[in-house]
Design a protein around this motif. Structure first.
Motif, PDB file in Angstrom:
ATOM      1  N   SER A  61       0.817  -1.219   0.000  1.00  0.00           N
ATOM      2  CA  SER A  61       0.000   0.000   0.000  1.00  0.00           C
ATOM      3  C   SER A  61       0.842   1.257   0.000  1.00  0.00           C
ATOM      4  N   ASN A  62       0.216   2.327  -0.459  1.00  0.00           N
ATOM      5  CA  ASN A  62       0.817   3.641  -0.341  1.00  0.00           C
ATOM      6  C   ASN A  62       0.710   4.051   1.125  1.00  0.00           C
ATOM      7  N   LEU A  63       1.844   4.175   1.798  1.00  0.00           N
ATOM      8  CA  LEU A  63       1.789   4.445   3.234  1.00  0.00           C
ATOM      9  C   LEU A  63       1.291   5.845   3.555  1.00  0.00           C
ATOM     10  N   ALA A  64       1.292   6.751   2.563  1.00  0.00           N
ATOM     11  CA  ALA A  64       0.717   8.078   2.803  1.00  0.00           C
ATOM     12  C   ALA A  64      -0.762   7.908   3.152  1.00  0.00           C
ATOM     13  N   ALA A  65      -1.445   7.032   2.389  1.00  0.00           N
ATOM     14  CA  ALA A  65      -2.872   6.785   2.642  1.00  0.00           C
ATOM     15  C   ALA A  65      -3.056   6.098   3.994  1.00  0.00           C
ATOM     16  N   VAL A  66      -2.136   5.176   4.327  1.00  0.00           N
ATOM     17  CA  VAL A  66      -2.217   4.447   5.605  1.00  0.00           C
ATOM     18  C   VAL A  66      -2.043   5.431   6.772  1.00  0.00           C
ATOM     19  N   ILE A  67      -1.060   6.334   6.652  1.00  0.00           N
ATOM     20  CA  ILE A  67      -0.781   7.307   7.729  1.00  0.00           C
ATOM     21  C   ILE A  67      -1.995   8.220   7.930  1.00  0.00           C
ATOM     22  N   LEU A  68      -2.568   8.687   6.822  1.00  0.00           N
ATOM     23  CA  LEU A  68      -3.749   9.561   6.904  1.00  0.00           C
ATOM     24  C   LEU A  68      -4.904   8.838   7.575  1.00  0.00           C
ATOM     25  N   ARG A  69      -5.107   7.590   7.160  1.00  0.00           N
ATOM     26  CA  ARG A  69      -6.229   6.801   7.703  1.00  0.00           C
ATOM     27  C   ARG A  69      -6.029   6.571   9.205  1.00  0.00           C
ATOM     28  N   MET A  70      -4.781   6.281   9.600  1.00  0.00           N
ATOM     29  CA  MET A  70      -4.503   6.063  11.017  1.00  0.00           C
ATOM     30  C   MET A  70      -4.724   7.343  11.820  1.00  0.00           C
ATOM     31  N   ALA A  71      -4.388   8.483  11.206  1.00  0.00           N
ATOM     32  CA  ALA A  71      -4.605   9.764  11.889  1.00  0.00           C
ATOM     33  C   ALA A  71      -6.107  10.002  12.044  1.00  0.00           C
ATOM     34  N   PRO A 115       1.139  -1.590  17.036  1.00  0.00           N
ATOM     35  CA  PRO A 115       1.508  -3.019  17.027  1.00  0.00           C
ATOM     36  C   PRO A 115       0.975  -3.771  15.799  1.00  0.00           C
ATOM     37  N   PHE A 116       1.570  -3.478  14.647  1.00  0.00           N
ATOM     38  CA  PHE A 116       1.189  -4.194  13.424  1.00  0.00           C
ATOM     39  C   PHE A 116       1.681  -5.631  13.494  1.00  0.00           C
ATOM     40  N   LEU A 117       0.956  -6.519  12.838  1.00  0.00           N
ATOM     41  CA  LEU A 117       1.400  -7.907  12.733  1.00  0.00           C
ATOM     42  C   LEU A 117       2.699  -7.950  11.931  1.00  0.00           C
ATOM     43  N   GLU A 118       2.763  -7.081  10.941  1.00  0.00           N
ATOM     44  CA  GLU A 118       3.947  -6.995  10.092  1.00  0.00           C
ATOM     45  C   GLU A 118       4.190  -5.512   9.834  1.00  0.00           C
ATOM     46  N   ALA A 119       5.097  -4.929  10.569  1.00  0.00           N
ATOM     47  CA  ALA A 119       5.284  -3.473  10.482  1.00  0.00           C
ATOM     48  C   ALA A 119       5.908  -3.092   9.145  1.00  0.00           C
ATOM     49  N   PRO A 120       5.429  -1.984   8.537  1.00  0.00           N
ATOM     50  CA  PRO A 120       6.061  -1.519   7.293  1.00  0.00           C
ATOM     51  C   PRO A 120       7.456  -0.981   7.575  1.00  0.00           C
ATOM     52  N   GLU A 121       8.305  -0.995   6.541  1.00  0.00           N
ATOM     53  CA  GLU A 121       9.685  -0.519   6.728  1.00  0.00           C
ATOM     54  C   GLU A 121       9.702   0.986   6.977  1.00  0.00           C
ATOM     55  N   GLN A 122      10.661   1.415   7.791  1.00  0.00           N
ATOM     56  CA  GLN A 122      10.761   2.834   8.170  1.00  0.00           C
ATOM     57  C   GLN A 122      10.903   3.735   6.938  1.00  0.00           C
ATOM     58  N   ARG A 123      11.672   3.269   5.924  1.00  0.00           N
ATOM     59  CA  ARG A 123      11.902   4.155   4.755  1.00  0.00           C
ATOM     60  C   ARG A 123      10.587   4.412   4.023  1.00  0.00           C
ATOM     61  N   TYR A 124       9.685   3.407   4.024  1.00  0.00           N
ATOM     62  CA  TYR A 124       8.392   3.612   3.356  1.00  0.00           C
ATOM     63  C   TYR A 124       7.504   4.552   4.180  1.00  0.00           C
ATOM     64  N   ILE A 125       7.641   4.443   5.524  1.00  0.00           N
ATOM     65  CA  ILE A 125       6.892   5.358   6.395  1.00  0.00           C
ATOM     66  C   ILE A 125       7.372   6.790   6.126  1.00  0.00           C
ATOM     67  N   ASN A 126       8.716   6.959   6.029  1.00  0.00           N
ATOM     68  CA  ASN A 126       9.276   8.294   5.761  1.00  0.00           C
ATOM     69  C   ASN A 126       8.783   8.837   4.420  1.00  0.00           C
ATOM     70  N   ASP A 127       8.771   7.947   3.393  1.00  0.00           N
ATOM     71  CA  ASP A 127       8.258   8.335   2.065  1.00  0.00           C
ATOM     72  C   ASP A 127       6.821   8.828   2.170  1.00  0.00           C
ATOM     73  N   GLY A 128       6.021   8.068   2.937  1.00  0.00           N
ATOM     74  CA  GLY A 128       4.607   8.407   3.103  1.00  0.00           C
ATOM     75  C   GLY A 128       4.438   9.784   3.721  1.00  0.00           C
ATOM     76  N   PHE A 129       5.231  10.069   4.775  1.00  0.00           N
ATOM     77  CA  PHE A 129       5.160  11.384   5.434  1.00  0.00           C
ATOM     78  C   PHE A 129       5.593  12.500   4.486  1.00  0.00           C
TER      79      PHE A 129
END
Length: 464
Positions: free
Chosen positions: A417-427, A438-452
């Motif tokens: 998934s596009n983590l930008a959409a995931v971050i927005l949805r979580m917010a 506590p994700f079952l499978e946490a996304p990689e930090q670099r993808y989280i940074n990209d999303g932000f």
């Protein structure tokens, strides 16, 4: 002042009563608090007395594990049930919970990944309890809520339960939550599993049951601190798998060839005898093309050809579950029919081995819908659809070698998934920081940074 036994009250009143009995003066005095307790206790008792009495006919594989399941649910806050397609877990688990007296303090919430499944499972459970839908068993999907005040079982999509966390942070409307088909690992399911993990210490009275077919059971068990796993055997009838690969390797030609290959496979299956055929296709367009090819086939003139996809009206979808007469039906479905649903009379499956999958391209920074090869686990799910009423035959329109080279499991949605959409949805859902969730499978930090970064460029989040 100690609070009396709150296990005999409604789940939604317990937190308030606990505080009120500790400091009654803040809540209008002890008499007022006792009155509130008595009212809650009375409604609880009434609900308990009115719980339907489930019957188990012993015909489903899950019935062999009734005692094990009851013991696990009584003794643990989280139970994981791992059962193959056709084990009966979807319809029987809410009935097992009823037998344990669950559903009195709050609803037995039962989530399904799809609206079609939520509706049809609710209808099936209501029928087994000898009631009309909307009495003890209700369902809620987008735009439709068929749940009465007296209901004790509520079927819904996982998105609905997730949305309810906004207005009911502790999910106090429920005393039991069943997350069905957890192996689908949609974003909603992953959000719910993380949310419930955080909620458990605050709701010690809440029972959670997680079910799945081709589950990586150990991973789920570890996520919930070593929750017990109960294995339920699957379907009772053997399924023969035949491989009939397409000749063309060119994508466009293969697409044209698929419709004809389905017609040929249907002709081949018809020679095995009576029984309906379920065909798995990636999308609506392919369903229409296959329907045209089947209608043109001289051998299929008398067959009833029915499409099944999420956008169909509820009325159209219901036709699938009520076969009329002895006419052979050929049901052309997307992966909406892969799990939860038992379509009656299916003896044969034709599997194209494809599904439409949403993937995020980090390079292009867009999400795209691709037609992709399904995993081995999904292929087994599909084949399992025809071993439920009698011995079945599954024709795969690809080679055995192709099957063996496919990934074992389907990628969880969060990984693609596009983590930008995931971050927005979580917010929006107030789920807190992505990195700490506590994700079952946490996304990689670099993808989280990209999303932000994408969100900051769009001005959708404030820079810290």
């Amino acid at each position: 002042m100690h609070s009396p036994d709150l296990s005999q009250t409604l789940a939604k009143d317990r937190h308030f009563l606990q505080r009120a009995f500790r400091q009654p003066e803040k809540f209008g005095g002890l008499a007022k608090v006792r009155e509130k307790y008595a009212k809650s206790h009375e409604i609880y008792q009434k609900r308990r007395q009115n719980l339907p009495k489930p019957q188990f006919d012993g015909t489903l594989p899950v019935h062999e594990c009734l005692d094990d399941i009851k013991t696990a649910v009584q003794n643990h806050q989280v139970t994981i049930i791992c059962g193959e397609t056709g084990s009966g877990k979807t319809t029987q688990l809410p009935k097992i919970c009823l037998e344990l007296g669950r559903g009195a303090a709050g609803l037995i919430g039962h989530t399904q990944p799809r609206r079609l499944a939520a509706r049809s499972v609710a209808a099936r459970i209501a029928e087994e309890l000898g009631q009309n839908i909307g009495q003890s068993v209700g369902y809620k999907v987008r735009f439709t809520d068929h749940t009465s005040r007296d209901a004790c079982i509520k079927l819904m999509t996982d998105g609905i339960l997730l949305a309810e966390t906004q207005t009911d942070r502790y999910l106090t409307a429920y005393d039991t939550i069943i997350i069905d088909e957890a192996h689908e690992r949609s974003l909603n399911i992953d959000f719910l599993l993380g949310y419930l993990k955080q909620l458990l210490p605050q709701r010690p009275d809440l029972k959670i049951i997680i079910t799945s077919a081709t589950i990586d059971a150990q991973r789920f068990s570890e996520h919930f601190s070593g929750a017990p796993v109960i294995e339920v055997s699957g379907r009772t009838y053997p399924v023969d798998v035949l491989y009939r690969p397409l000749h063309s390797t060119d994508e466009d030609e293969a697409e044209m060839e698929t419709a004809d290959a389905i017609a040929d496979a249907a002709d081949e299956l018809a020679r095995f005898g009576a029984g309906d055929i379920l065909v798995f296709l990636p999308g609506e367009r392919e369903i229409r093309e296959a329907a045209d090819a089947l209608r043109k086939s001289p051998l299929r003139q008398n067959d009833e050809i029915l499409p099944l996809f999420a956008r169909l009206s509820a009325q159209e979808q219901q036709k699938i579950f009520h076969p009329k007469g002895d006419t052979r039906r050929i049901i052309l479905a997307t992966n909406v029919a892969e799990t939860s649903l038992t379509v009656p009379r299916i003896r044969y499956v034709i599997d194209t081995g494809l599904a439409r999958v949403k993937r995020y391209s980090a390079r292009a920074k867009v999400e795209q819908l691709h037609v992709e090869k399904i995993s081995q686990a999904a292929a087994r799910q599909r084949a399992g659809r025809c071993g439920r009423v009698a011995a079945g035959v599954c024709i795969r329109l690809y080679s055995q070698e192709d099957f063996e080279q496919r990934p074992a499991f389907t990628d969880p949605e969060i990984v693609r998934s596009n983590l930008a959409a995931v971050i927005l949805r979580m917010a929006a859902l107030k789920l807190g920081d992505v990195a700490a969730f506590p994700f079952l499978e946490a996304p990689e930090q670099r993808y989280i940074n990209d999303g932000f970064q994408v969100l900051q460029e769009l001005g959708a989040v404030e820079t810290v």
